[in-house]
Motif scaffolding. Structure first.
Motif, mmCIF file in Angstrom:
data_model
loop_
_atom_site.group_PDB
_atom_site.id
_atom_site.type_symbol
_atom_site.label_atom_id
_atom_site.label_comp_id
_atom_site.label_asym_id
_atom_site.label_seq_id
_atom_site.Cartn_x
_atom_site.Cartn_y
_atom_site.Cartn_z
ATOM 1 N N LEU A 37 -5.567 3.414 8.618
ATOM 2 C CA LEU A 37 -7.031 3.786 8.478
ATOM 3 C C LEU A 37 -7.696 3.220 7.609
ATOM 4 O O LEU A 37 -8.942 3.667 7.530
ATOM 5 N N LEU A 38 -7.235 2.299 6.868
ATOM 6 C CA LEU A 38 -8.118 1.423 6.072
ATOM 7 C C LEU A 38 -8.409 -0.094 6.625
ATOM 8 O O LEU A 38 -8.003 -0.536 7.388
ATOM 9 N N ASP A 90 -10.411 -4.772 9.321
ATOM 10 C CA ASP A 90 -10.513 -3.899 10.322
ATOM 11 C C ASP A 90 -9.207 -2.684 10.503
ATOM 12 O O ASP A 90 -8.368 -3.173 9.768
ATOM 13 N N TYR A 91 -9.230 -1.841 11.440
ATOM 14 C CA TYR A 91 -8.066 -0.944 11.364
ATOM 15 C C TYR A 91 -6.640 -1.911 11.679
ATOM 16 O O TYR A 91 -6.989 -2.614 12.705
ATOM 17 N N THR A 92 -5.628 -1.564 11.414
ATOM 18 C CA THR A 92 -4.596 -2.491 11.834
ATOM 19 C C THR A 92 -3.673 -1.224 12.521
ATOM 20 O O THR A 92 -3.316 -0.266 12.116
ATOM 21 N N THR A 93 -3.207 -1.740 13.753
ATOM 22 C CA THR A 93 -2.443 -0.737 14.746
ATOM 23 C C THR A 93 -1.333 -1.809 14.974
ATOM 24 O O THR A 93 -0.869 -2.751 14.789
ATOM 25 N N TYR A 94 -0.054 -0.973 15.430
ATOM 26 C CA TYR A 94 1.143 -1.459 15.797
ATOM 27 C C TYR A 94 1.755 -0.557 16.953
ATOM 28 O O TYR A 94 1.405 0.544 17.196
ATOM 29 N N GLN A 95 2.778 -1.373 17.828
ATOM 30 C CA GLN A 95 3.681 -0.783 18.348
ATOM 31 C C GLN A 95 4.873 -1.338 18.288
ATOM 32 O O GLN A 95 5.274 -2.587 17.975
ATOM 33 N N ASN A 103 -4.701 -7.049 13.970
ATOM 34 C CA ASN A 103 -5.587 -6.959 13.063
ATOM 35 C C ASN A 103 -5.281 -7.062 11.442
ATOM 36 O O ASN A 103 -5.798 -6.296 10.893
ATOM 37 N N PRO A 104 -4.022 -7.281 11.226
ATOM 38 C CA PRO A 104 -3.556 -7.158 9.857
ATOM 39 C C PRO A 104 -4.327 -7.904 8.745
ATOM 40 O O PRO A 104 -4.763 -7.248 7.671
ATOM 41 N N THR A 151 0.988 -1.112 0.007
ATOM 42 C CA THR A 151 0.029 0.013 0.000
ATOM 43 C C THR A 151 0.861 1.234 0.119
ATOM 44 O O THR A 151 1.889 1.144 0.581
ATOM 45 N N SER A 152 0.455 2.300 -0.609
ATOM 46 C CA SER A 152 1.275 3.482 -0.609
ATOM 47 C C SER A 152 0.284 4.650 -0.368
ATOM 48 O O SER A 152 -0.661 4.649 -0.094
#
Length: 183
Positions: free
Chosen positions: A155-156, A133-138, A128-129, A80-81
């Protein structure tokens, strides 16, 4: 994932132990080894088997100092870009005397910066990748000159099966181990 209840003194069968090992904890998924490339694409890392993932990154060399590594999610072989759907916050601190540095905002989903040419070690938790759903990371990392913590969101609500790391300049070498876990 089936929940199981056991009683005191109960002897567990091999099938019950296999179910417990399969349905809980951190499970190895895949390893990506890379060398001499500025782009590292980790395809087929994420699937419906796990909701959350942990990446353990060992970058043994980088050919350029002051590296900035961008992170992008992938569908198949396509990353994705764009800058409007990635949000992040990064806080780093140099081991030398000086103030902490911070960065935030939309970007190529920066999650760490590498400022030495000798090594980098870090971890990245991804939620959630593969789910729509929204994907989050730390993430947290350390190299010879700094430590950095970062967090962000994409946010996609798209299902992603891979992740790509892009060096700002130069090339990288090392491994990325992917683990899936259930909670």
């Amino acid at each position: 994932m089936a929940d199981q209840t056991f009683t005191a003194g109960q002897i567990l069968t091999a099938a019950q132990m296999t179910t417990l090992q399969t349905n809980t904890g951190l499970n190895y998924v895949s390893t990506k080894t890379f060398s001499g490339s500025g782009t590292v694409s980790c395809t087929s890392f994420f699937s419906s088997a796990y909701k959350n993932y942990k990446l353990v990154i060992s970058c043994t060399s980088a050919s350029s100092s002051a590296q900035i590594i961008e992170t992008r999610l992938m569908v198949g072989a396509s990353a994705t870009s764009g800058t409007t759907n990635y949000k992040y916050y990064e806080l780093g601190h140099s081991f030398a005397a000086g103030a902490a540095d911070a960065a935030a905002g939309p970007g190529g989903a920066y999650w760490f910066s590498l400022r030495s040419t000798d090594f980098f070690m870090g971890t990245m938790e991804i939620q959630n990748p593969y789910a729509s759903d929204y994907t989050t990371y730390q993430s947290r990392n350390v190299d010879s000159v700094q430590s950095v913590s970062s967090a962000g969101v994409h946010l996609l609500t798209t299902s992603y099966d891979g992740i790509q790391f892009l060096a700002g300049t130069g090339t990288l070498a090392g491994t990325i181990d992917c683990y899936g876990y259930r909670v």
